[in-house]
Design an enzyme around this catalytic site. Structure first.
Site, PDB file in Angstrom:
ATOM      1  N   LYS A  11       0.809  -1.213   0.000  1.00 29.83           N
ATOM      2  CA  LYS A  11       0.000   0.000   0.000  1.00 29.83           C
ATOM      3  C   LYS A  11       0.851   1.277   0.000  1.00 29.83           C
ATOM      4  CE  LYS A  11      -3.863  -2.294   2.322  1.00 29.83           C
ATOM      5  NZ  LYS A  11      -4.746  -2.262   3.508  1.00 29.83           N
ATOM      6  N   PHE A  59     -15.842   3.467   6.435  1.00 30.59           N
ATOM      7  CA  PHE A  59     -14.449   3.789   6.106  1.00 30.59           C
ATOM      8  C   PHE A  59     -14.151   3.760   4.604  1.00 30.59           C
ATOM      9  CE2 PHE A  59     -14.609  -0.786   7.086  1.00 30.59           C
ATOM     10  CZ  PHE A  59     -14.082  -1.327   5.915  1.00 30.59           C
ATOM     11  N   ARG A  87      -1.638 -14.746   4.188  1.00 30.87           N
ATOM     12  CA  ARG A  87      -2.439 -14.143   5.259  1.00 30.87           C
ATOM     13  C   ARG A  87      -1.727 -14.308   6.606  1.00 30.87           C
ATOM     14  NH1 ARG A  87      -6.576 -11.775   3.767  1.00 30.87           N
ATOM     15  NH2 ARG A  87      -7.671 -11.754   5.759  1.00 30.87           N
ATOM     16  N   THR A  93      -5.030  -7.550  10.821  1.00 31.66           N
ATOM     17  CA  THR A  93      -5.292  -6.239  10.223  1.00 31.66           C
ATOM     18  C   THR A  93      -4.803  -5.117  11.124  1.00 31.66           C
ATOM     19  OG1 THR A  93      -7.220  -7.141   9.087  1.00 31.66           O
ATOM     20  CG2 THR A  93      -7.118  -4.749   9.310  1.00 31.66           C
ATOM     21  N   ARG A 104       2.784  -6.842   9.118  1.00 28.65           N
ATOM     22  CA  ARG A 104       2.095  -5.734   9.790  1.00 28.65           C
ATOM     23  C   ARG A 104       2.706  -5.414  11.148  1.00 28.65           C
ATOM     24  NH1 ARG A 104      -3.683  -7.703   7.528  1.00 28.65           N
ATOM     25  NH2 ARG A 104      -3.699  -6.439   5.635  1.00 28.65           N
ATOM     26  N   ASN A 114      -1.962  -0.146   7.003  1.00 32.47           N
ATOM     27  CA  ASN A 114      -1.410  -1.417   7.487  1.00 32.47           C
ATOM     28  C   ASN A 114      -0.539  -2.139   6.457  1.00 32.47           C
ATOM     29  OD1 ASN A 114      -3.391  -2.416   5.814  1.00 32.47           O
ATOM     30  ND2 ASN A 114      -4.569  -3.406   7.437  1.00 32.47           N
ATOM     31  N   HIS A 117      -2.154  -5.628   1.501  1.00 31.93           N
ATOM     32  CA  HIS A 117      -3.434  -6.310   1.285  1.00 31.93           C
ATOM     33  C   HIS A 117      -3.105  -7.690   0.749  1.00 31.93           C
ATOM     34  CE1 HIS A 117      -7.358  -7.416  -0.389  1.00 31.93           C
ATOM     35  NE2 HIS A 117      -6.657  -7.856  -1.423  1.00 31.93           N
TER      36      HIS A 117
END
EC number: 2.7.4.6
Length: 140
Positions: A11, A59, A87, A93, A104, A114, A117
């Site tokens: 991100k 959000f 994952r 998250t 993370r 965070n 994705h």
């Protein structure tokens, strides 16, 4: 154990802080191969389509703004049980709840920023990959 693909986004907080190489190192150390990768500037239309599952959530607007605020790195990852493995490697998250050693926990600044994705299922991985890559873009 099935060899499969999953989709990843590094991100804007990751590209802004210049930590994409460090994140990629964690991904590869976990046994996942990066078989497709491109740095892009996500358009508002792309972000809205990608996150349309969250359209009614409070959000959504902030998420779209964040995802279009700077470059992202879109990726196709491949490996044994790639969806579940990635994952696990990403972590929770909320970085405060993420396990030590996860992306993370190491790199994320907040729940909103965070760092990464990852697809939540093999079916969604196929859909998400197709939004950003053609078969010719993936070098397995």
């Amino acid at each position: 154990m099935a060899n499969e693909r999953t989709f990843s986004i590094l991100k804007p907080d990751a590209t802004r802080r210049n930590i994409t190489g460090a994140v990629n190192a964690v991904i590869e150390a976990a046994g996942l191969r990066i078989v497709g990768q491109r740095r892009i500037r996500m358009t508002r239309a792309q972000a809205e389509k990608f996150y349309e599952v969250h359209k009614e959530r409070p959000f959504f607007g902030e998420l779209v703004e964040f995802m279009t605020s700077g470059p992202v790195v879109v990726q196709v990852l491949e490996g044994e049980n790639a969806v579940a493995k990635y994952r696990e490697v990403m972590g929770a998250t909320n970085p405060a709840q993420a396990a030590d050693g996860t992306i993370r926990k190491q790199f994320a600044e907040s729940v909103g920023e965070n760092t990464v994705h990852g697809s939540d299922s093999a079916d969604n991985a196929k859909i998400e990959i197709a939004q950003f890559f053609t078969d010719a873009d993936i070098a397995a």
